[in-house]
Each structure stands twice: as C-alpha cells, then as structure tokens.
Design a protein around this motif. Structure first.
Motif, PDB file in Angstrom:
ATOM      1  N   HIS A  48      35.755  43.500  49.523  1.00  0.00           N
ATOM      2  CA  HIS A  48      35.396  43.955  48.326  1.00  0.00           C
ATOM      3  C   HIS A  48      35.529  42.683  46.969  1.00  0.00           C
ATOM      4  CE1 HIS A  48      39.777  44.661  46.964  1.00  0.00           C
ATOM      5  NE2 HIS A  48      39.949  44.655  48.216  1.00  0.00           N
ATOM      6  N   GLU A  50      36.244  41.403  43.204  1.00  0.00           N
ATOM      7  CA  GLU A  50      36.888  41.535  42.280  1.00  0.00           C
ATOM      8  C   GLU A  50      36.543  40.321  41.211  1.00  0.00           C
ATOM      9  OE1 GLU A  50      40.912  42.929  41.706  1.00  0.00           O
ATOM     10  OE2 GLU A  50      40.785  43.810  43.677  1.00  0.00           O
ATOM     11  N   HIS A  94      33.214  52.067  44.215  1.00  0.00           N
ATOM     12  CA  HIS A  94      33.867  51.086  44.783  1.00  0.00           C
ATOM     13  C   HIS A  94      33.331  50.523  45.846  1.00  0.00           C
ATOM     14  CE1 HIS A  94      36.753  51.943  41.622  1.00  0.00           C
ATOM     15  NE2 HIS A  94      36.829  53.283  41.965  1.00  0.00           N
ATOM     16  N   SER A 137      43.980  46.590  44.812  1.00  0.00           N
ATOM     17  CA  SER A 137      43.228  45.732  43.912  1.00  0.00           C
ATOM     18  C   SER A 137      44.234  44.826  43.261  1.00  0.00           C
ATOM     19  CB  SER A 137      42.256  46.379  42.835  1.00  0.00           C
ATOM     20  OG  SER A 137      43.272  47.238  41.954  1.00  0.00           O
ATOM     21  N   ASP A 180      28.698  42.786  44.543  1.00  0.00           N
ATOM     22  CA  ASP A 180      28.805  42.109  43.056  1.00  0.00           C
ATOM     23  C   ASP A 180      28.922  43.465  42.265  1.00  0.00           C
ATOM     24  OD1 ASP A 180      28.512  41.106  40.676  1.00  0.00           O
ATOM     25  OD2 ASP A 180      26.640  39.935  41.332  1.00  0.00           O
ATOM     26  N   GLN A 181      30.139  43.502  41.414  1.00  0.00           N
ATOM     27  CA  GLN A 181      30.491  44.685  40.552  1.00  0.00           C
ATOM     28  C   GLN A 181      29.268  44.806  39.451  1.00  0.00           C
ATOM     29  OE1 GLN A 181      34.339  42.949  39.968  1.00  0.00           O
ATOM     30  NE2 GLN A 181      35.257  44.782  40.552  1.00  0.00           N
TER      31      GLN A 181
END
Length: 228
Positions: A48, A50, A94, A137, A180-181
């Motif tokens: 993931h 961040e 998420h 996280s 990509d957030q």
C-alpha cells in the motif's frame, strides 16, 4: 476464485514487478516467502502507499467489519458490489496490491475428487491483484482487526471452464495508479470494473491433488502433472 494461492518469491522480486522507484518501507523481511499453498487467514505480503512511500506489510487474508460478527471473514470482494455495498465501505478507500505467483482452482471433472488447477501468467511474471483492506500505517500500529480481501470479477474466455470468478489483475502501470492515494475513488472503480488483465495473459494446468492439504507447502505443488 478459490481460497488458495502461492506467494513464494521475495518482496524485492514483487517490487521489481511493480516498477516503483519510491522508497520502500519494508516490514516483510528480505527472504523468499516460500508460501506455495497459502490459505485464508494466512499472513501474506501486501503493498500500500502512503505519500511517496511504498509500504510492504504482512496482513491476514480475510476481513470482516466489526458489526458482522455472525459470519466468517470473506477473502474476496465482488467488483460489481465492492464500491457501493455497506459491507466493504470502511475499507474501499484503502487500496492495496497483493503480488502473487499463482492461484489454484478445483474443477469437477467427473472423478471421485475435484481436480486442482494452477493458474499463472504466461510470461511467469508476478500477478498484481487488486485488493482493499485494513492494515498498519504511520499513524496506526498492527491490530487484530487488520485484514485484506482480493477483488474478483467474472471470468472471461477459456478461464471460465476453470472457475467463474478470478482476481482483478492489473498491469504494473495500472497497479501503480491503483495504489496512488491521489487516484479518485471513481477512477479506481472504473479500473477494477473494466481495465483488469484479460484471460489471454494466463495459462493453467493440472497439479497434484496434494495441494488440497493446506499443511503441504512443497514446491512440487506448482509443477504440472500428466492429465492422463
């Protein structure tokens, strides 16, 4: 998609497949995982993102919202419902990727027992599966409530003869966009629904029925057997 897969390469092999230059925050170790026959509830490596950092964590395969205490934690989420149904609402934002080497399906071919098949990419590259979950996280330590599910879609082409569902698999470019957030939720839903890799990218063959024993983690489980 049946509940069994292989994740036997190491995290750096999977990072190379993603082609991400981002700094890696690795909590999975540097050795090959050696999971040739991973079942639900197994701790598996997922990616993931961040900010500008790619994170790799070991997370349990399977997730359930806190209010759904009367059922087992699902391991998959149907792409047709995942973005709008209440069950996965908490984790839909998420996004994650689980890189695997192959997955297994069992087919009823008329014998006394179903025949297991292994499905992998024809080019033998890692399979980058779309996933969502709850995971550690920078602000949150690992928790017993962590977990992830793999997003699945209808099978198309010849693979439907093996199973009617399969993982949503992305090219490296799309996997990076999925992680990509900054990618809007609407774009992520479109990708999952319409831009997964086609069945032509995969091959499948019969493997030994010993894969049915979840304690068996032998590398021989991924080798083809004579169908005759």
């Amino acid at each position: 998609m049946c509940g069994r897969l292989s994740q036997y390469d190491g995290i750096h092999d999977f990072v190379a497949a993603l082609s991400m230059p981002n700094a890696l925050v690795n909590h999975t170790g540097d050795q090959p995982f050696g999971r040739y026959n991973a079942a639900p509830t197994t701790q598996l490596a997922i990616f993931h993102q961040e900010g500008q950092h790619l994170h790799a964590d070991m997370v349990r395969w399977g997730w359930c919202p806190h209010w759904a205490k009367d059922r087992a934690a699902p391991i998959n989420a149907r792409v047709e419902k995942v973005a709008h149904g209440p069950f996965f609402r908490e984790i839909w934002p998420h996004r994650a990727v689980i890189a695997i080497n192959n997955w297994f399906e069992w087919v009823d071919e008329g014998g006394p027992k179903k025949q297991p098949y292994l499905i992998r990419r024809r080019d033998r590259a890692p399979i980058l599966c779309a996933a969502i979950g709850k995971y550690p996280s920078a602000e949150r330590l690992p928790s017993e409530h962590d977990g992830f599910v793999i997003i699945t879609a209808d099978s198309v082409g010849g693979m439907v003869d093996i199973h009617d569902r399969r993982p949503v698999v992305f090219s490296p470019e799309l996997a990076r966009e999925w992680l990509d957030q900054a990618t809007p939720k609407e774009r992520a839903e479109h990708m999952a629904l319409l831009e997964g890799e086609s069945s032509e990218m995969f091959e499948w063959f019969q493997v030994d029925r010993a894969v049915g024993n979840v304690r068996n983690q032998s590398p021989h489980l991924i080798e083809p057997v004579d169908p005759n």
